[in-house]
Design a protein around this motif. Structure first.
Motif, mmCIF file in Angstrom:
data_model
loop_
_atom_site.group_PDB
_atom_site.id
_atom_site.type_symbol
_atom_site.label_atom_id
_atom_site.label_comp_id
_atom_site.label_asym_id
_atom_site.label_seq_id
_atom_site.Cartn_x
_atom_site.Cartn_y
_atom_site.Cartn_z
ATOM 1 N N GLY A 104 0.794 -1.218 0.000
ATOM 2 C CA GLY A 104 0.000 0.000 0.000
ATOM 3 C C GLY A 104 0.825 1.266 0.000
ATOM 4 O O GLY A 104 0.292 2.371 0.148
ATOM 5 N N ASP A 105 2.133 1.142 -0.193
ATOM 6 C CA ASP A 105 3.011 2.312 -0.218
ATOM 7 C C ASP A 105 2.938 3.043 -1.555
ATOM 8 O O ASP A 105 3.228 4.236 -1.640
ATOM 9 C CB ASP A 105 4.466 1.884 0.048
ATOM 10 N N LYS A 106 2.574 2.305 -2.583
ATOM 11 C CA LYS A 106 2.371 2.892 -3.911
ATOM 12 C C LYS A 106 1.122 2.276 -4.517
ATOM 13 O O LYS A 106 0.654 1.231 -4.071
ATOM 14 C CB LYS A 106 3.567 2.615 -4.832
ATOM 15 N N ARG A 107 0.602 2.922 -5.536
ATOM 16 C CA ARG A 107 -0.540 2.378 -6.258
ATOM 17 C C ARG A 107 -0.185 2.241 -7.741
ATOM 18 O O ARG A 107 0.502 3.107 -8.292
ATOM 19 C CB ARG A 107 -1.764 3.280 -6.118
ATOM 20 N N PRO A 108 -0.663 1.191 -8.378
ATOM 21 C CA PRO A 108 -0.445 1.070 -9.827
ATOM 22 C C PRO A 108 -1.299 2.090 -10.563
ATOM 23 O O PRO A 108 -2.308 2.568 -10.031
ATOM 24 C CB PRO A 108 -0.898 -0.354 -10.133
ATOM 25 N N THR A 109 -0.889 2.422 -11.764
ATOM 26 C CA THR A 109 -1.745 3.260 -12.591
ATOM 27 C C THR A 109 -2.938 2.421 -13.045
ATOM 28 O O THR A 109 -2.953 1.193 -12.917
ATOM 29 C CB THR A 109 -0.997 3.768 -13.822
ATOM 30 N N PHE A 110 -3.932 3.115 -13.587
ATOM 31 C CA PHE A 110 -5.115 2.414 -14.094
ATOM 32 C C PHE A 110 -4.704 1.386 -15.152
ATOM 33 O O PHE A 110 -5.185 0.252 -15.150
ATOM 34 C CB PHE A 110 -6.084 3.441 -14.685
ATOM 35 N N ALA A 111 -3.792 1.781 -16.033
ATOM 36 C CA ALA A 111 -3.328 0.872 -17.093
ATOM 37 C C ALA A 111 -2.587 -0.322 -16.506
ATOM 38 O O ALA A 111 -2.754 -1.462 -16.957
ATOM 39 C CB ALA A 111 -2.426 1.614 -18.075
ATOM 40 N N GLN A 112 -1.759 -0.069 -15.484
ATOM 41 C CA GLN A 112 -1.021 -1.162 -14.858
ATOM 42 C C GLN A 112 -1.964 -2.132 -14.137
ATOM 43 O O GLN A 112 -1.770 -3.346 -14.186
ATOM 44 C CB GLN A 112 0.007 -0.597 -13.876
ATOM 45 N N ALA A 113 -2.975 -1.576 -13.490
ATOM 46 C CA ALA A 113 -3.937 -2.422 -12.789
ATOM 47 C C ALA A 113 -4.708 -3.306 -13.777
ATOM 48 O O ALA A 113 -4.969 -4.493 -13.519
ATOM 49 C CB ALA A 113 -4.900 -1.571 -11.972
ATOM 50 N N GLN A 114 -5.072 -2.728 -14.917
ATOM 51 C CA GLN A 114 -5.753 -3.514 -15.947
ATOM 52 C C GLN A 114 -4.857 -4.638 -16.466
ATOM 53 O O GLN A 114 -5.304 -5.776 -16.642
ATOM 54 C CB GLN A 114 -6.178 -2.617 -17.100
ATOM 55 N N ALA A 115 -3.590 -4.303 -16.720
ATOM 56 C CA ALA A 115 -2.645 -5.305 -17.213
ATOM 57 C C ALA A 115 -2.419 -6.393 -16.171
ATOM 58 O O ALA A 115 -2.317 -7.578 -16.509
ATOM 59 C CB ALA A 115 -1.320 -4.628 -17.570
ATOM 60 N N PHE A 116 -2.352 -5.996 -14.907
ATOM 61 C CA PHE A 116 -2.167 -6.946 -13.811
ATOM 62 C C PHE A 116 -3.314 -7.952 -13.786
ATOM 63 O O PHE A 116 -3.105 -9.169 -13.698
ATOM 64 C CB PHE A 116 -2.086 -6.175 -12.486
ATOM 65 N N ALA A 117 -4.538 -7.449 -13.871
ATOM 66 C CA ALA A 117 -5.718 -8.319 -13.843
ATOM 67 C C ALA A 117 -5.717 -9.268 -15.041
ATOM 68 O O ALA A 117 -6.045 -10.455 -14.914
ATOM 69 C CB ALA A 117 -6.984 -7.475 -13.836
ATOM 70 N N LYS A 118 -5.350 -8.750 -16.204
ATOM 71 C CA LYS A 118 -5.345 -9.570 -17.414
ATOM 72 C C LYS A 118 -4.312 -10.684 -17.320
ATOM 73 O O LYS A 118 -4.589 -11.833 -17.681
ATOM 74 C CB LYS A 118 -5.067 -8.698 -18.638
ATOM 75 N N LYS A 119 -3.135 -10.371 -16.810
ATOM 76 C CA LYS A 119 -2.068 -11.366 -16.740
ATOM 77 C C LYS A 119 -2.352 -12.440 -15.699
ATOM 78 O O LYS A 119 -1.874 -13.569 -15.805
ATOM 79 C CB LYS A 119 -0.731 -10.683 -16.452
ATOM 80 N N LEU A 120 -3.147 -12.102 -14.680
ATOM 81 C CA LEU A 120 -3.465 -13.076 -13.641
ATOM 82 C C LEU A 120 -4.837 -13.708 -13.842
ATOM 83 O O LEU A 120 -5.315 -14.448 -12.983
ATOM 84 C CB LEU A 120 -3.386 -12.421 -12.261
#
Length: 398
Positions: free
Chosen positions: A50-66
């Motif tokens: 929780g020290d940093k947050r992903p960007t919206f694009a990174q969060a989308q990519a994270f969800a897609k890859k997992l």
């Protein structure tokens, strides 16, 4: 366009614990997911803390890859995920929670089974009389004999030239009897999502219209025959579920009576006790017995040895030693899995193996009669729309 770019660079207000949870569900380290995301591993650690947050694009990519819904990351807490089928798995290391791949596979296959159930009921198919014919207290000898008769197992063995042939004949006879059979080593034809044979070997869906058996083809080929018959036994006693038969585990150590019975039924159907005893030569060394019996039964040494162990023809130490040798030999021969999706074989044949002939023909028939759109058929069979015509030609000719 400008607004879209700004949104993609905006911090996503996702829940840090769910980033960590999603990664752990996939069995990945922070370094592994960082490599997939093309970011330093300490960035992923910071997201999870929780020290940093992903960007919206990174969060989308994270969800897609997992392979998780994007909205999952915004939940306040992780949802409870339950297996949609009874869990009969027994392993000495304990049962872990089902992986996303297994859960997604079960959802996909259950959906296909429900569609096929409606189709066959509309077409007037009668329910298979053997489904649930026996119970947990019935003898494995009686159940196995009934299965051999219904599935024409002895004819399949007679015409088969090899273990692979025998498996294909058994699958064909099983589907002709009214049980749908699907075999794959990946989720929905996606070779980037292989199934784990350590997690499960197969599962069965008991149903009075369309019972179904699924075989994990990432497993050893010799094990797939046993798993097929093991899962069919689940149908015969009306107890569907997810299985992971432990071939090394003694029957006395089996914790679940249903699995114990299905193991015994599978062994008895594939290597009938009376037949084995009549052909087993006590004066011969073990290897000489196996040479002849392997050709006779068209199954692996492990199934023959299991029946031999059951009848005190060998002891448990001999069985375990042979099991370890077979696994070692198989792994040295198989540089990768036996999964038809990775075999480089005929596309249409592989597709029918993955979805089962019964389901594939039902979808294509519905498409021909314009009850199902081509786009719907493609989605159901996990192929592209342009490939549907080729499947039609493969099944019915030009």
């Amino acid at each position: 366009y400008k607004t879209h770019n700004m949104l993609m660079k905006t911090e996503a207000l996702v829940t840090p614990q769910l980033i960590s949870r999603a990664r752990k569900r996939r069995g990945m380290t922070t370094s592994e997911i960082a490599a997939k995301m093309n970011v330093p591993s300490d960035v992923v650690v910071a997201w999870e803390a929780g020290d940093k947050r992903p960007t919206f694009a990174q969060a989308q990519a994270f969800a897609k890859k997992l392979h998780i819904p994007f909205g999952y990351l915004y939940l306040h807490e992780s949802p409870i995920e339950r297996m949609p089928l009874v869990d009969f798995r027994t392993t000495r290391g304990g049962i872990s929670e089902p992986s996303p791949d297994l859960l997604d596979l079960l959802t996909d296959v259950l959906g296909k089974q429900q569609w096929l159930r409606d189709y066959r009921r509309f077409e007037g198919y009668v329910h298979p009389p053997f489904a649930g014919r026996f119970g947990i207290t019935d003898s494995e000898d009686v159940i196995a004999e009934d299965m051999r008769d219904i599935l024409d197992a002895e004819d399949a063995r007679k015409y088969a030239h090899s273990m692979d042939d025998f498996l294909e004949y058994l699958v064909q006879n099983t589907e002709e009897s009214g049980i749908a059979v699907m075999r794959s080593g990946v989720v929905r034809g996606n070779n980037h999502r292989p199934l784990d044979r350590a997690e499960f070997r197969g599962f069965s869906i008991h149903d009075n219209i369309v019972p179904l058996v699924f075989i994990n083809t990432c497993d050893f080929k010799w094990a797939q025959i046993f798993t097929l018959v093991h899962e069919i036994a689940h149908i015969w006693i009306g107890k569907g579920g997810v299985s992971n038969p432990d071939y090394e585990l003694q029957y006395s150590l089996q914790e679940k009576p249903v699995e114990l019975l299905c193991n015994r039924v599978a062994v008895e159907m594939l290597v009938p006790r009376g037949d084995l005893l009549s052909y087993w030569k006590t004066k011969d060394v073990l290897e000489e017995n196996l040479d002849g019996l392997r050709k006779r039964y068209k199954v692996s040494d492990m199934i023959i040895l299991r029946q031999a162990l059951n009848n005190n023809l060998i002891d448990i130490s001999e069985y375990r030693m042979r099991y370890a040798q077979l696994v070692k030999l198989t792994r040295s021969v198989e540089s990768d899995t036996d999964d038809v999706n990775n075999s480089g074989g005929d596309f249409d044949s592989a597709l029918i193996t993955r979805n089962g002939k019964m389901f594939t023909e039902a979808v294509i028939n519905s498409t021909v009669h314009e009850d199902v759109l081509w786009s719907e058929a493609a989605d159901m069979l996990d192929v592209k729309v342009k490939e549907i015509s080729g499947i039609m030609t493969y099944l019915y000719g030009s």
